[in-house]
Scaffold this active site. Structure first.
Site, short mmCIF file in Angstrom:
data_model
loop_
_atom_site.label_atom_id
_atom_site.label_comp_id
_atom_site.label_asym_id
_atom_site.label_seq_id
_atom_site.Cartn_x
_atom_site.Cartn_y
_atom_site.Cartn_z
N ASP A 1 -22.48 -64.44 -65.96
CA ASP A 1 -21.12 -64.70 -67.06
C ASP A 1 -20.51 -65.19 -66.90
OD1 ASP A 1 -20.42 -64.08 -69.73
OD2 ASP A 1 -21.25 -62.20 -69.62
C1 NOJ Z 1 -19.15 -63.84 -71.57
C2 NOJ Z 1 -19.58 -62.87 -72.53
O1 NOJ Z 1 -19.57 -61.80 -72.06
C3 NOJ Z 1 -21.45 -63.13 -72.81
O2 NOJ Z 1 -21.66 -62.83 -73.64
C4 NOJ Z 1 -20.71 -64.80 -73.40
O3 NOJ Z 1 -21.99 -65.49 -73.68
C5 NOJ Z 1 -20.53 -65.21 -72.31
N1 NOJ Z 1 -18.65 -65.22 -72.18
C6 NOJ Z 1 -20.30 -66.73 -72.91
O4 NOJ Z 1 -19.43 -66.84 -73.96
#
Ligand code: NOJ
Length: 721
Positions: free
Chosen positions: A264
């Site tokens: 993430d």
């Molecule tokens: C953080 C989020 O937790 C995740 O769900 C998302 O896909 C990513 N950022 C990318 O934007």
């Protein structure tokens, strides 16, 4: 390309180039971009340097940007390895359908498929190769703002809807430019942060993890999802991105996952903040060892993997395995032959917000709305001449919710627009009454709202949470309607009891005070582009509500987390809910049950259930039986009903839930019509994780019931032998 060609390609790459394949940057570094990013950008390297070698990019706007990014990269990369372009398409791209929690309330896997299909068409045209979807984090605590992104508190719903989404998005052949690869997230247990605070730690037994949290991710991988994203949180002490047990043992060894793992946002770098790694270099090593292939939005890999390999701290074989997984995905998407994939400006124009997509979005919004309460107020008569439309959401256009594209709200239909399309001659008197922001104490508009209510034939009172109050990083400690909205409701309803409340929010709220005064409450969630049309059609009876709560609504935040499938206790509380029973598992000041239970939802018609029959009173190991129930539409309107089948295992070697949904089916019935709904119950559905963490069923009695959580009926028993 053949596997050999891919390996040859990799064989000719420098160490820096190989590492580059594992680096993901934000598109904003390379092009003008108005997309929101959801974390720190970290220490960024010069864009030119990155552009030459990087493997993937996230968060871009449209087909022309997709092409520009690809062109720019391919011109600089001597190996001509196309970029992977990724985007969060969570509930639609330009045509926004309801938030996932609302979609869960439809209990309709086919509808999920239709919505995902529409999102796929728009995403493909935009040039998306990978969507960071589905999010299948089972969540049982509405304080957590990301409960909005999950379909349900119930793993079965998450598993079925998540798998439906994966199948619709990926299709049968990823090289088809119409198809998009899915990244399942957030692995694992991200939906259970302590106290509902986002990014917070998660500590739970392996049994609980396997039984409640892992199945939905597994179902999406079984449906073919090509990528998975480890969660931000520490799981039993180890952040997922560095959690070898989770990623190597469970994901790769047990489940045999061969696809790509992507961290993430900055999660590798965050190993330092977690106190797991002393610095970014150690963080890079830990994430590599746990099998994380791509480092999203940090330079931990870019800055340190080369040195780690030179020092022998990370093996080049490990690096190669990760690079190969990324190259294989690019190859499967057909990017070496067609680096634009589906990016097509003309197609974008043709599909974005096209009538067919708007129609799907409207239907989805109608089917995911939940009629919580109705004392003869709804549907409103279409002969009304003067209606007061009151509340901070009365004219609001921000009705699409978190994880929608910047500006997507501008395409949304408001309630007055929706009503205008149905009742062009009805006079609408509009007053905000108050604001919806947390802490907003300005009640100066309430008197005007009360006056408008008094003079109208009926009132529509539109309340809720501002769009930005649920979503990532949006946890709340209070779950009541923010600001003075409950007070506004009290005053308006006192002035005109012919009031229907409609709610727009991203999480189950505490509606205890509102429920005391409101004669009708329609929960719309964030319905998306067709919000106002769906809302008006439901309010005036052109559509019949059929949604059922995919997560229960607590009476008080003090009850949270409040899963409907709670475990038995040694001192269960007998007697009516709300009455404390000394020395039983209860509260002194409140009942144990939620205000509105999981699976609850009313209709403008009524359904009667009778005669639950089992095909036998025993089941063999490995066998199955049929449960058939008769459902009759006893009202005067056609309607849809979600028939829910619950199971209870009264005696087992570990404590079992008091009720557990094991199947559901949505049916349509004309007035007076009767249907026989048959479920096949298999021995596999009776299994659970025992004390030794084996998934088993145990011989003995089982109970099956219909109804909804805490309101089960027609219970029948059988014996597993
Ligand atoms: C953080 C989020 O937790 C995740 O769900 C998302 O896909 C990513 N950022 C990318 O934007």
């Amino acid at each position: 390309m053949t596997e050999k060609q891919l390996r040859d390609l990799m064989g000719g790459m420098t160490l820096e180039e190989k590492v580059g394949q594992l680096v993901q940057c934000g598109a904003g570094q390379f092009i003008q971009n108005s997309m929101e990013i959801t974390g720190p950008e970290g220490e960024m390297l010069p864009a030119e340097e990155l552009n030459r070698v990087m493997g993937s990019v996230l968060t871009f706007e449209d087909a022309s940007q997709a092409k520009a990014l690809q062109d720019k990269h391919l011109a600089a990369d001597r190996n001509k390895i196309p970029l992977l372009l990724m985007l969060d398409v969570i509930h639609g791209l330009r045509t926004t359908y309801p938030i996932p929690l609302a979609m869960g309330c439809s209990f309709d896997d086919d509808l999920m498929t239709e919505c995902a299909d529409m999102a796929r068409r728009e995403s493909a045209a935009c040039g998306v190769h990978v969507t960071f979807n589905p999010m299948v984090d089972t969540a049982r605590d509405p304080r957590w703002g990301r409960i909005l992104e999950t379909n349900s508190e119930e793993p079965l719903v998450n598993a079925r809807m998540g798998a439906a989404l994966v199948r619709a998005t990926q299709g049968n052949d990823l090289s088809d430019p119409e198809n998009v690869a899915c990244c399942v997230k957030h692995f694992a247990g991200y939906g259970a942060p302590e106290a509902g605070r986002d990014y917070n730690t998660v500590d739970m037994s392996e049994r609980q993890l396997r039984e409640t949290y892992l199945p939905a991710y597994k179902a999406c991988l079984d449906a073919g999802a090509r990528l998975i994203m480890p969660s931000f949180n520490a799981l039993n002490g180890i952040p997922s991105v560095a959690n070898k047990w989770l990623m190597n043992r469970v994901l790769r060894d047990e489940w045999g996952f061969r696809g790509v793992v992507i961290s993430d946002f900055n999660a590798v770098g965050e190993l330092v903040a977690h106190g797991m790694a002393e610095n970014l270099k150690e963080a890079a090593r830990l994430a590599m060892e746990a099998g994380c292939d791509i480092d999203m939005m940090q330079n931990a890999y870019y800055l340190h993997l080369k040195d780690l390999i030179a020092e022998g701290a990370v093996s080049e074989e490990m690096l190669d395995a990760a690079v190969l997984r990324v190259l294989r995905l690019k190859n499967e998407l057909g990017l070496f032959e067609n680096p634009y994939h589906g990016a097509d400006e003309e197609k974008e124009k043709a599909v974005y917000l096209c009538p067919a997509h708007r129609e799907i979005a409207r239907r989805a919004a109608e089917e995911s709305a939940v009629l919580l309460k109705n004392e003869g107020i709804l549907p409103l008569s279409r002969t009304l001449k003067k209606i007061a439309l009151i509340g901070p959401f009365a004219r609001e256009r921000h009705l699409v919710g978190f994880w929608s594209r910047p500006g997507a709200w501008k395409d949304a239909v408001t309630i007055p627009e929706g009503i205008g399309a149905i009742l062009p001659d009805c006079e609408l008197v509009m007053e905000d009454g108050c604001g919806a922001e947390i802490g907003d104490a300005d009640g100066s508009g309430i008197e005007r709202a009360v006056a408008a209510a008094r003079e109208a034939e009926a009132v529509i009172l539109a309340l809720g949470e501002p769009e930005g109050d649920s979503g990532e990083g949006r946890s709340r400690a209070e779950l009541t309607l923010p600001g003075l909205q409950t007070e506004l409701a009290r005053r308006v309803i006192a002035a005109n009891p012919r009031t229907a409340v409609v709610l727009f929010n991203g999480r189950p709220l505490v509606l205890t005070e509102l429920e005391k005064v409101a004669p009708a409450i329609l929960e719309m969630w964030y319905p998306g582009t067709e919000a106002g049309s769906a809302c008006a059609r439901l309010l005036f009876g052109l559509a019949n509500p059929c949604g059922k709560l995919s997560a229960g609504m607590p009476r008080s935040v003090g009850q949270c987390p409040l899963p409907y499938n709670r475990m038995n206790t040694g001192r269960p509380k007998p007697g009516p809910d709300g009455v404390p029973v000394p020395f039983s598992s209860c509260y002194l000041d409140m009942g144990n049950l939620p205000l509105y239970s999981f699976g609850h939802g009313l209709s403008y018609t009524t359904f009667e259930y009778e005669d639950l029959k089992l095909s036998g009173d025993t089941m063999q190991a490995g066998g199955s039986l049929q449960a058939v129930v008769t459902v009759k539409n006893t009202g005067e309107k056609a309607g849809k009903e979600v028939v829910q089948l619950y199971m209870r295992d009264p005696v087992a070697s570990v404590v079992r839930p008091v009720q557990q949904l094991i199947d559901y089916r949505k049916i349509s019935l004309a007035p007076g019509e009767t249907a026989q709904v048959a479920f096949t119950v298999t021995e596999a559905q009776l299994r659970f994780w025992n004390f030794d963490c084996e998934c088993v069923s145990e011989p003995g009695m089982f109970e099956l019931s219909t109804g909804y959580a805490d309101h089960l009926k027609l219970t029948r028993s059988f014996r597993l032998i």
